[in-house]
Design a protein around this motif. Structure first.
Motif, mmCIF file in Angstrom:
data_model
loop_
_atom_site.group_PDB
_atom_site.id
_atom_site.type_symbol
_atom_site.label_atom_id
_atom_site.label_comp_id
_atom_site.label_asym_id
_atom_site.label_seq_id
_atom_site.Cartn_x
_atom_site.Cartn_y
_atom_site.Cartn_z
ATOM 1 N N ALA A 1 -4.030 7.333 -8.925
ATOM 2 C CA ALA A 1 -3.247 6.191 -9.404
ATOM 3 C C ALA A 1 -2.101 5.924 -8.436
ATOM 4 O O ALA A 1 -1.518 6.861 -7.883
ATOM 5 N N PHE A 2 -1.799 4.643 -8.219
ATOM 6 C CA PHE A 2 -0.664 4.275 -7.378
ATOM 7 C C PHE A 2 -0.175 2.890 -7.776
ATOM 8 O O PHE A 2 -0.760 2.224 -8.640
ATOM 9 N N ASP A 3 0.927 2.453 -7.141
ATOM 10 C CA ASP A 3 1.544 1.174 -7.505
ATOM 11 C C ASP A 3 0.782 0.016 -6.868
ATOM 12 O O ASP A 3 0.002 0.200 -5.928
ATOM 13 N N PRO A 4 0.975 -1.219 -7.349
ATOM 14 C CA PRO A 4 0.210 -2.371 -6.839
ATOM 15 C C PRO A 4 0.384 -2.619 -5.343
ATOM 16 O O PRO A 4 -0.544 -3.110 -4.686
ATOM 17 N N ALA A 5 1.552 -2.302 -4.782
ATOM 18 C CA ALA A 5 1.776 -2.565 -3.356
ATOM 19 C C ALA A 5 0.838 -1.740 -2.490
ATOM 20 O O ALA A 5 0.358 -2.218 -1.443
ATOM 21 N N ILE A 6 0.544 -0.507 -2.897
ATOM 22 C CA ILE A 6 -0.380 0.325 -2.118
ATOM 23 C C ILE A 6 -1.779 -0.274 -2.161
ATOM 24 O O ILE A 6 -2.508 -0.262 -1.155
ATOM 25 N N TRP A 7 -2.175 -0.786 -3.321
ATOM 26 C CA TRP A 7 -3.483 -1.439 -3.399
ATOM 27 C C TRP A 7 -3.557 -2.607 -2.411
ATOM 28 O O TRP A 7 -4.548 -2.787 -1.703
ATOM 29 N N ALA A 8 -2.500 -3.418 -2.372
ATOM 30 C CA ALA A 8 -2.492 -4.570 -1.475
ATOM 31 C C ALA A 8 -2.603 -4.131 -0.013
ATOM 32 O O ALA A 8 -3.332 -4.743 0.789
ATOM 33 N N ASP A 9 -1.897 -3.041 0.345
ATOM 34 C CA ASP A 9 -1.957 -2.551 1.727
ATOM 35 C C ASP A 9 -3.351 -2.046 2.075
ATOM 36 O O ASP A 9 -3.869 -2.309 3.170
ATOM 37 N N LEU A 10 -3.958 -1.300 1.162
ATOM 38 C CA LEU A 10 -5.304 -0.768 1.416
ATOM 39 C C LEU A 10 -6.325 -1.891 1.556
ATOM 40 O O LEU A 10 -7.224 -1.841 2.402
ATOM 41 N N ASP A 11 -6.200 -2.914 0.720
ATOM 42 C CA ASP A 11 -7.159 -4.012 0.755
ATOM 43 C C ASP A 11 -6.978 -4.873 1.997
ATOM 44 O O ASP A 11 -7.935 -5.492 2.475
#
Length: 411
Positions: A306-316
């Motif tokens: 689990a992580f915060d939305p900003a990490i998801w955006a960076d990974l994507d």
């Protein structure tokens, strides 16, 4: 009636008949024959009784299993019929409870520890079909209440288990040292030095109590009708659930809060790795390898992430050079879809694993919600002030089942 019970009753009758004739000094021939017949029947019945017990053993096991689970099923059925509106009206007007609601409240009060009206946590769950209500008889139509927005539970997605505790403290003994293996260096040598079996304890204690407060106006009580009960349940459930989720992850351990995963990393023995680099699959893969080396998992898919939305955006957004494959694609291919929540602090990720049936964390809830009315604060306006008290605690039994990454920054 079971055959063994019939035989046991007959044996009792035979003993009574024998007692009536054996006490005579000079029994008649008829009485002597009666004693012989009764004695022969008694011995035969003993054999029949043992055979009946063997034959009925499976039936008794099934009946016992049914008895062990029947009470839980009956209680669950009662909870589904719990009427929270009755509780609100009872606190507001003093009206007596009735039906399943009264039965549940009396059972919870029998266990003690409640100043107001106790409410089981299960009764706060959203029930099917309650989000649609008929219009009220009024010059204008009153539609269902639009609920506030709360985040979904991230603790449950990380594998943290919630347990209900009636009273007292609950300890989890955790083995820290034990048997060792060694080889003989010579024919008569010892296989190795004996090692003591050692344990440490992680405890859940009723030291942390919080409350959800709500003011219900007189207009709301008269206007919303049955829809108010559903709205109150959803709102209390959401606000309590959101706060328990927050303290599970970020609880400070001070000011009355339990100690959560991130602030309590050092206390719980959780490894925290400062990445200090952009979010990539390689950073998470290093922690998966650490899990494997600690014998916690055997496959990347066993990890909860689990992580915060900003990490998801960076990974994507981070594409592999010369391809249309992103770091997010590489990550989800190995560990599945991670949970994304703003409950996780910025630039932080949490990885957990359930090992040998042991959850990475335990959230203990003591009893249910203690719903208390304040009859004075808003007395002049006729409003109803409700406070729902919840006592809870959190602990991590084994730190090696959890890993934290910090400083996962944008590229």
């Amino acid at each position: 009636m079971l055959e063994s019970v019939k035989i046991a009753r007959r044996q009792s009758e035979i003993r009574q008949n024998l007692a009536a004739v054996v006490g005579k000094g000079k029994p008649t021939d008829e009485e002597t024959r009666q004693m012989e017949n009764l004695d022969a029947e008694y011995r035969t019945n003993e054999t029949r009784y043992r055979a009946a017990l063997v034959a009925e053993d499976e039936e008794r096991r099934e009946a016992g299993a049914d008895l062990e689970t029947r009470s839980d099923r009956e209680y669950a059925e009662l909870v589904r019929k719990f009427d929270l509106r009755q509780v609100a009206i009872a606190l507001d007007e003093g009206r007596a409870l009735d039906g399943p609601t009264k039965e549940i409240v009396e059972e919870m009060r029998a266990k003690g520890g409640y100043r107001g009206i106790p409410v089981p946590l299960e009764a706060l769950e959203t029930r099917a079909g309650e989000t649609i209500a008929e219009d009220q008889i009024s010059p204008k139509a009153i539609r269902p209440i639009i609920d506030r927005i709360f985040p979904n539970s991230i603790a449950a997605k990380l594998g943290i288990e919630r347990i209900n505790i009636t009273s007292g403290s609950l300890a989890f003994p955790v083995a820290t040292a034990g048997a060792t293996f060694g080889w003989q260096t010579t024919e008569l040598a010892n296989v190795g030095a004996a090692s003591p079996y050692e344990t440490t304890e992680r405890s859940l204690t009723p030291d942390h109590t919080g409350g959800a407060q709500m003011v219900i106006s007189r207009k709301a009580l008269k206007q919303a009708g049955d829809g108010l009960e559903a709205a109150i349940r959803r709102d209390l459930n959401a606000v309590i659930g959101a706060e328990l989720d927050r303290v599970t992850i970020n609880g400070s351990g001070a000011a009355g809060q339990p100690l959560g995963v991130i602030p309590g990393a050092a206390t719980y023995g959780i490894a925290s790795t400062p990445v200090g680099a952009a979010a990539t699959w390689a950073a998470f893969r290093a922690e998966v390898v650490a899990f494997m080396e600690a014998n916690a998992i055997t496959s990347p898919s066993q990890v909860n992430l689990a992580f915060d939305p900003a990490i998801w955006a960076d990974l994507d957004d981070a594409l592999i050079d010369g391809t249309a494959v992103s770091e997010w694609d590489r990550l989800t291919k190995q560990v599945g879809t991670p949970s994304i929540s703003n409950v996780i602090p910025d630039e932080t990720a949490i990885m957990t694993a359930t090992v040998q049936g042991v959850a990475p964390g335990y959230l203990g809830i003591y009893g249910g919600v203690d719903l208390i009315r304040d009859p004075y604060t808003k007395a002049q306006s006729g409003a109803l002030v409700l406070t729902g008290l919840v006592t809870a605690d959190f602990t991590v039994p084994r730190g090696l089942q959890t890993r934290i990454l910090t400083g996962v920054v944008a590229p």
